[in-house]
Every structure is written in structure tokens, then in C-alpha cells.
Scaffold this motif. Structure first.
Motif, mmCIF file in Angstrom:
data_model
loop_
_atom_site.group_PDB
_atom_site.id
_atom_site.type_symbol
_atom_site.label_atom_id
_atom_site.label_comp_id
_atom_site.label_asym_id
_atom_site.label_seq_id
_atom_site.Cartn_x
_atom_site.Cartn_y
_atom_site.Cartn_z
ATOM 1 N N SER A 171 7.581 5.540 5.135
ATOM 2 C CA SER A 171 7.023 4.231 4.796
ATOM 3 C C SER A 171 7.708 3.119 5.572
ATOM 4 O O SER A 171 8.866 3.236 5.983
ATOM 5 N N ASN A 213 4.734 5.291 -3.204
ATOM 6 C CA ASN A 213 4.650 5.265 -1.747
ATOM 7 C C ASN A 213 4.907 6.650 -1.167
ATOM 8 O O ASN A 213 5.376 7.553 -1.861
ATOM 9 N N ASP A 262 0.875 -1.177 0.000
ATOM 10 C CA ASP A 262 0.000 0.000 0.000
ATOM 11 C C ASP A 262 0.909 1.222 0.000
ATOM 12 O O ASP A 262 2.129 1.091 -0.045
ATOM 13 N N GLU A 263 0.340 2.415 0.046
ATOM 14 C CA GLU A 263 1.153 3.628 -0.096
ATOM 15 C C GLU A 263 2.108 3.860 1.066
ATOM 16 O O GLU A 263 3.011 4.699 0.968
ATOM 17 N N ASN A 264 1.942 3.112 2.144
ATOM 18 C CA ASN A 264 2.829 3.253 3.309
ATOM 19 C C ASN A 264 3.658 2.011 3.593
ATOM 20 O O ASN A 264 4.402 1.979 4.571
ATOM 21 N N THR A 265 3.520 0.966 2.762
ATOM 22 C CA THR A 265 4.165 -0.309 3.075
ATOM 23 C C THR A 265 4.758 -0.954 1.834
ATOM 24 O O THR A 265 4.062 -1.148 0.828
#
Length: 309
Positions: free
Chosen positions: A270, A266, A230-233
């Protein structure tokens, strides 16, 4: 000569640390002979076993000429015996070592001299350490890397054709594949590749192939395989120069988050999931400076005969 050492790891990326402030080992002269000693120490069958060896040393007069103040000097050599500029996981281990050994006394924040300058590192809570890794760049001359698609000044999400068979010298349409690559320097060179599933990625084959491309990477390269969750991972596997695949790579995690910002995949803060655990990477988008937060673990201490006989 009997030399005391300590063994540490950062997410399974493991290191031998030697206090060399008294210059028991000359890390500067006779590089060929010294690289053999490093390789022996890192051998997992006949030596201690590690991804690299780090040395604690005092700053030299040449170091001090830039006017920056450091508490101590850090040197790192990869398992193949050759010196590296920086290692994110190693720097956290080094920070824990010098604080626990009172080499730098009564401090939680330390200034460490590296081959890319003086970096600030900090002991946090619960075995976590924050290390600054300097700044990222995609400028090819600083990676260093050579353009393969004309006279580009950077390579961001560009298609690169490689040979499917490492042993074959002939690149034909039947024997080629195309990778979309991003080149980044974060104190050392990185090539970031996005994949659908890191578990099925051909890390060793592609990693070796790219590292053999001296026409592109004159000083070799670390190769990161990234799956965006996802955008953070991010999920990452890495094939490091001088080591092969490792459990984790701090600078590789930094390069991957930075590349993800450029590729709009991302956020600037992150989480990176590696085979050895997870790191938090923060990128300052104003000056491209990098910060890594993660654990450092002591494994054991001992002494070793050098040269090994």
C-alpha cells in the motif's frame, strides 16, 4: 570540540548524521549528559534543528556475537535526547549517507547493524531507497504495552477510553472519549487510530494523552492517525515519541499498513500519504517482514561545536 555533520531528510523527517567511527563522541556513557547534547543539537532555535541524530559507528564485539554480518553500525537518538531502536525514514537517509561517503564502498546493497538486528538496505534509482525494517508483531509483551481490557495478548481494534482534558486526572463520563486502537511493534511501539479526516484529527492532544499513559505504554508510544482512501492508499499523520508531530514516519507507515491488514482495511502493498510525501510499504504476510521504499534527500553539511556554547 568541533564535529563535522551532515543534514538529511526523508519526506521532511529530518536528521543530523555524524560519522563517529573514531569515537569522537562517547554515545554509551553518561546517558543524562549525552541526552542534553542531542537535545541541543536538535533544537530548531539554538541548534542545528532536527527530529533526531544518527551516528555511524563500527560494530562492537558484543554486536558480532549473533553471528550476523554487517557493514556498519547505526545509532539513532530522538530530539528529546533518548536513544531509539529504529527509524524508517532515518534508515534511508543513513543508507544514502554511507554510500555517498564511501563508508561502504562499491555497494548498492548494504547490511546495517541496528538495535533490532542487521537490516538490508538498497539504493534504487532516482533518489529512492529500499529499507527492510524487520518484522511486525501485535504481541503486547514485545510492543511493550499493557492490556487495558482484561488479560489480552494483543490489542486489535479495541475501544480505549481516554481523558479529553490532558491536565485533568479525573476520568468522568462528561470528560471521556473512546478511541478504537490497534497496538503494533515494528522495532518500536505504535498505536494506530482510524479517523474520518486526518486534517481535522486532534493529533497533538490525543498523541500527548496516549504518550502520558505509562500504565499502558511504559516506554511511551508513537501514535498514528489513519484515513483510508482506498484499499491501496492510506493518509497518515503521526505524533512521535520524543519528537511530537513530524512530517513523516517510516516505521509508523509500516505499523499502519500492518494494522490495516489485521483490520481488513488495506492490502499488503500500500501507498501511505504523509505530510512530507509518500512511501510504499510492502508486508510479507507469511513472516510479517516489512519493507519501505521512499526518498532520502541531502540538505547541507557543516561543523558544530560540542558542547554548544
Amino acid at each position: 570540540m568541533n564535529i563535522p555533520f551532515s543534514k538529511y531528510h526523508g519526506l521532511g523527517n529530518d536528521f543530523i548524521i555524524i560519522d563517529n567511527r573514531e569515537n569522537s563522541l562517547d554515545t554509551n556513557s553518561n546517558p543524562e549528559q549525552f541526552s542534553k547534547i542531542i537535545a541541543q543539537l536538535c533544537d530548531r532555535h539554538t541548534g542545528i534543528g532536527a527530529d533526531g541524530v544518527m551516528f555511524v559507528e563500527y560494530e562492537s564485539e558484543k554486536d558480532k556475537q549473533d553471528g550476523l554480518q554487517a557493514h556498519i553500525r547505526y545509532k539513532i537518538f530522538n530530539a528529546d535526547g533518548f536513544e531509539s531502536q529504529i527509524c524508517g525514514n532515518g534508515l534511508r537517509c543513513f543508507t544514502r549517507y554511507i554510500i555517498e561517503k564511501n563508508i561502504v564502498q562499491n555497494k548498492k546493497v548494504v547490511q546495517i547493524r541496528t538495535n533490532i538486528g542487521v537490516l538490508e538496505c538498497e539504493e534504487l534509482n532516482l533518489g529512492q531507497y529500499r529499507t527492510n525494517i524487520g518484522k511486525a508483531t501485535v504481541e503486547l509483551s514485545k510492543i511493550p504495552a499493557n492490556p487495558f481490557n482484561g488479560e489480552s495478548q494483543s490489542i486489535v481494534n479495541q475501544p480505549l477510553k481516554i481523558n479529553k482534558n490532558l491536565d485533568s486526572q479525573n476520568l468522568s463520563h462528561l470528560n471521556e472519549e473512546t478511541l478504537n486502537v490497534t497496538f503494533v511493534n515494528v522495532g518500536n511501539p505504535h498505536c494506530v487510530i482510524y479517523v474520518d479526516d486526518v486534517e481535522t484529527a486532534e493529533v497533538e492532544r490525543i498523541g500527548k494523552t496516549l504518550q502520558s499513559r505509562k500504565d499502558i505504554f511504559p516506554q511511551s508510544v508513537n501514535v498514528e492517525f489513519i484515513q483510508i482512501l482506498d484499499e491501496n492508499t492510506l493518509k497518515m499523520r503521526v505524533y512521535e515519541r520524543g519528537c511530537g508531530e513530524t512530517m513523516a514516519c517510516g516505521t509508523g507507515a509500516c505499523a499502519s499498513v500492518f494494522a490495516g491488514i489485521l483490520n481488513k482495511k488495506n492490502n499488503s502493498s500500500s501507498k501511505v500519504l504523509l505530510r512530507g510525501g509518500e512511501l510504499r510499504i510492502n508486508v510479507n504476510q507469511e513472516d510479517c517482514s516489512l519493507q519501505v521504499i521512499g526518498p532520502a534527500t541531502k540538505v547541507f553539511e557543516g561543523s558544530v561545536q560540542i558542547p554548544l556554547i
